[in-house]
Motif scaffolding. Structure first.
Motif, PDB file in Angstrom:
ATOM      1  N   ASP A 145     -59.625 -74.211  54.467  1.00  0.00           N
ATOM      2  CA  ASP A 145     -59.706 -75.060  53.281  1.00  0.00           C
ATOM      3  C   ASP A 145     -60.978 -75.890  53.316  1.00  0.00           C
ATOM      4  N   ALA A 146     -61.504 -76.170  52.178  1.00  0.00           N
ATOM      5  CA  ALA A 146     -62.695 -76.992  52.106  1.00  0.00           C
ATOM      6  C   ALA A 146     -62.399 -78.356  52.694  1.00  0.00           C
ATOM      7  N   GLY A 147     -63.346 -78.871  53.476  1.00  0.00           N
ATOM      8  CA  GLY A 147     -63.184 -80.201  54.011  1.00  0.00           C
ATOM      9  C   GLY A 147     -62.679 -80.247  55.435  1.00  0.00           C
ATOM     10  N   ILE A 148     -62.226 -79.136  55.963  1.00  0.00           N
ATOM     11  CA  ILE A 148     -61.747 -79.118  57.342  1.00  0.00           C
ATOM     12  C   ILE A 148     -62.112 -77.788  57.988  1.00  0.00           C
ATOM     13  N   THR A 149     -62.725 -77.850  59.124  1.00  0.00           N
ATOM     14  CA  THR A 149     -63.095 -76.638  59.842  1.00  0.00           C
ATOM     15  C   THR A 149     -62.684 -76.751  61.295  1.00  0.00           C
ATOM     16  N   GLN A 150     -62.262 -75.633  61.845  1.00  0.00           N
ATOM     17  CA  GLN A 150     -61.890 -75.567  63.251  1.00  0.00           C
ATOM     18  C   GLN A 150     -62.833 -74.608  63.972  1.00  0.00           C
ATOM     19  N   SER A 151     -63.171 -74.964  65.214  1.00  0.00           N
ATOM     20  CA  SER A 151     -64.007 -74.085  66.014  1.00  0.00           C
ATOM     21  C   SER A 151     -63.587 -74.138  67.475  1.00  0.00           C
ATOM     22  N   PRO A 152     -63.659 -72.997  68.174  1.00  0.00           N
ATOM     23  CA  PRO A 152     -63.941 -71.675  67.615  1.00  0.00           C
ATOM     24  C   PRO A 152     -62.735 -71.125  66.860  1.00  0.00           C
ATOM     25  N   ARG A 153     -62.872 -70.000  66.194  1.00  0.00           N
ATOM     26  CA  ARG A 153     -61.743 -69.364  65.520  1.00  0.00           C
ATOM     27  C   ARG A 153     -60.919 -68.530  66.498  1.00  0.00           C
ATOM     28  N   HIS A 154     -61.601 -67.979  67.470  1.00  0.00           N
ATOM     29  CA  HIS A 154     -60.919 -67.179  68.494  1.00  0.00           C
ATOM     30  C   HIS A 154     -61.547 -67.513  69.850  1.00  0.00           C
ATOM     31  N   LYS A 155     -60.686 -67.528  70.883  1.00  0.00           N
ATOM     32  CA  LYS A 155     -61.214 -67.753  72.227  1.00  0.00           C
ATOM     33  C   LYS A 155     -60.296 -67.118  73.251  1.00  0.00           C
ATOM     34  N   VAL A 156     -60.909 -66.469  74.214  1.00  0.00           N
ATOM     35  CA  VAL A 156     -60.181 -65.932  75.358  1.00  0.00           C
ATOM     36  C   VAL A 156     -60.717 -66.654  76.592  1.00  0.00           C
ATOM     37  N   THR A 157     -59.821 -67.180  77.386  1.00  0.00           N
ATOM     38  CA  THR A 157     -60.251 -67.916  78.567  1.00  0.00           C
ATOM     39  C   THR A 157     -59.354 -67.561  79.745  1.00  0.00           C
ATOM     40  N   GLU A 158     -59.810 -67.920  80.929  1.00  0.00           N
ATOM     41  CA  GLU A 158     -59.041 -67.609  82.126  1.00  0.00           C
ATOM     42  C   GLU A 158     -58.166 -68.785  82.539  1.00  0.00           C
ATOM     43  N   THR A 159     -57.061 -68.470  83.155  1.00  0.00           N
ATOM     44  CA  THR A 159     -56.166 -69.500  83.677  1.00  0.00           C
ATOM     45  C   THR A 159     -56.919 -70.456  84.595  1.00  0.00           C
ATOM     46  N   GLY A 160     -56.669 -71.734  84.394  1.00  0.00           N
ATOM     47  CA  GLY A 160     -57.272 -72.748  85.243  1.00  0.00           C
ATOM     48  C   GLY A 160     -58.574 -73.329  84.727  1.00  0.00           C
ATOM     49  N   THR A 161     -59.129 -72.751  83.683  1.00  0.00           N
ATOM     50  CA  THR A 161     -60.388 -73.272  83.142  1.00  0.00           C
ATOM     51  C   THR A 161     -60.111 -74.312  82.064  1.00  0.00           C
ATOM     52  N   PRO A 162     -61.006 -75.270  81.892  1.00  0.00           N
ATOM     53  CA  PRO A 162     -60.839 -76.242  80.799  1.00  0.00           C
ATOM     54  C   PRO A 162     -61.298 -75.638  79.477  1.00  0.00           C
ATOM     55  N   VAL A 163     -60.630 -76.038  78.411  1.00  0.00           N
ATOM     56  CA  VAL A 163     -60.960 -75.527  77.082  1.00  0.00           C
ATOM     57  C   VAL A 163     -60.923 -76.686  76.089  1.00  0.00           C
ATOM     58  N   THR A 164     -61.906 -76.738  75.212  1.00  0.00           N
ATOM     59  CA  THR A 164     -61.918 -77.764  74.166  1.00  0.00           C
ATOM     60  C   THR A 164     -62.005 -77.110  72.801  1.00  0.00           C
ATOM     61  N   LEU A 165     -61.079 -77.499  71.938  1.00  0.00           N
ATOM     62  CA  LEU A 165     -61.073 -77.044  70.551  1.00  0.00           C
ATOM     63  C   LEU A 165     -61.511 -78.198  69.667  1.00  0.00           C
ATOM     64  N   ARG A 166     -62.266 -77.849  68.627  1.00  0.00           N
ATOM     65  CA  ARG A 166     -62.819 -78.896  67.775  1.00  0.00           C
ATOM     66  C   ARG A 166     -62.278 -78.786  66.361  1.00  0.00           C
ATOM     67  N   CYS A 167     -61.978 -79.946  65.783  1.00  0.00           N
ATOM     68  CA  CYS A 167     -61.592 -80.041  64.385  1.00  0.00           C
ATOM     69  C   CYS A 167     -62.558 -81.000  63.714  1.00  0.00           C
ATOM     70  N   HIS A 168     -63.161 -80.552  62.638  1.00  0.00           N
ATOM     71  CA  HIS A 168     -64.155 -81.354  61.932  1.00  0.00           C
ATOM     72  C   HIS A 168     -63.748 -81.497  60.471  1.00  0.00           C
ATOM     73  N   GLN A 169     -63.812 -82.719  59.946  1.00  0.00           N
ATOM     74  CA  GLN A 169     -63.456 -82.943  58.549  1.00  0.00           C
ATOM     75  C   GLN A 169     -64.583 -83.672  57.820  1.00  0.00           C
ATOM     76  N   THR A 170     -64.656 -83.413  56.529  1.00  0.00           N
ATOM     77  CA  THR A 170     -65.647 -84.084  55.692  1.00  0.00           C
ATOM     78  C   THR A 170     -64.966 -84.924  54.612  1.00  0.00           C
ATOM     79  N   GLU A 171     -63.662 -85.168  54.756  1.00  0.00           N
ATOM     80  CA  GLU A 171     -62.879 -85.889  53.742  1.00  0.00           C
ATOM     81  C   GLU A 171     -62.720 -87.367  54.048  1.00  0.00           C
ATOM     82  N   ASN A 172     -63.167 -87.777  55.201  1.00  0.00           N
ATOM     83  CA  ASN A 172     -63.061 -89.183  55.599  1.00  0.00           C
ATOM     84  C   ASN A 172     -61.599 -89.657  55.677  1.00  0.00           C
ATOM     85  N   HIS A 173     -60.691 -88.727  56.005  1.00  0.00           N
ATOM     86  CA  HIS A 173     -59.285 -89.107  56.159  1.00  0.00           C
ATOM     87  C   HIS A 173     -59.069 -89.829  57.482  1.00  0.00           C
TER      88      HIS A 173
END
Lengths: 113, 112
Positions: free
Chosen positions: B1-29
């Motif tokens: 939807d316009a105004g909100i984006t998530q990254s990455p869309r897909h990710k494969v990672t190994e057990t025990g590794t750190p992972v960060t998902l990002r959510c970005h908005q332009t709606e000032n909510h």
């Protein structure tokens, strides 16, 4: 936390009206009843919201009896594109001043040609 | 939807590794949320934020942390990924009204 109960799945033919009923026996005075729709590989999207009686918009109608312990989402003349999962939620006020949405398992509606 | 984006869309990672998902908005909510969705469970709330640096736990917060250093970004971190965290993660933004939630398109995370 107000728990909701709705059918797991429903089938309907194109052009028919579909009614999905949800029960929420322990809804509180300030809680709203909200319905969301989710297509495969997409996030849920808002359909309709109500507090009591009847609400209608361009997509659906929502019927809520006086005791508010249940609600019925009505989709008029469904088409194949209405095949989706429909979530009934009770939106409760959180301590942070917003409404918090708690999702159940939803009703998977399949529209048959 | 316009105004909100998530990254990455897909990710494969190994057990025990750190992972960060990002959510970005332009709606000032003010409000932002992280949910996970698994077969048979619907969507479950992980963490939410009600302002910059203001966050709280949801129903399934164990193994996850979040940060919100500015209004537009809400980060979800898996400190040490496990296979049970394989899921689809959805971010949502809200105005405070129950009809005001907008969901992102989701991030499919696979932990192998």
């Amino acid at each position: 936390l107000a728990k909701t109960t709705q059918p797991i799945s429903m089938d309907s033919y194109e052009g028919q009206e579909v009614n999905i009923t949800c029960s929420h026996n322990n809804i509180a005075t300030n809680d709203y009843i909200t319905w969301y729709q989710q297509f495969p590989s997409q996030g849920p999207r808002f359909i309709i919201q109500g507090y009591k009686t009847k609400v209608t918009n361009e997509v659906a109608s929502l019927f809520i009896p006086a005791d508010r312990k249940s609600s019925t989402l009505s989709l008029p003349r469904v088409s194949l594109s209405d095949t989706a999962v429909y979530y009934c939620l009770v939106a409760i006020t959180s301590g942070a001043g917003s409404y918090q949405l708690t999702f159940g398992k939803g009703t998977k509606l399949s529209v048959i040609p | 939807d316009a105004g909100i984006t998530q990254s990455p869309r897909h990710k494969v990672t190994e057990t025990g590794t750190p992972v960060t998902l990002r959510c970005h908005q332009t709606e000032n909510h003010r409000y932002m949320y992280w949910y996970r969705q698994d077969p048979g469970h619907g969507l479950r709330l992980i963490h939410y934020s009600y302002g910059v640096k203001d966050t709280d736990k949801g129903e399934v917060s164990d193994g996850y942390s979040v940060s919100r250093s500015k209004t537009e970004d809400f980060l979800l971190t898996l400190e040490s990924a496990t296979s049970s965290q394989t899921s689809v993660y959805f971010c949502a933004i809200g105005s405070g009204d129950p009809n005001g939630y907008t969901f992102g398109s989701g991030t499919r995370l696979t932990v192998v």
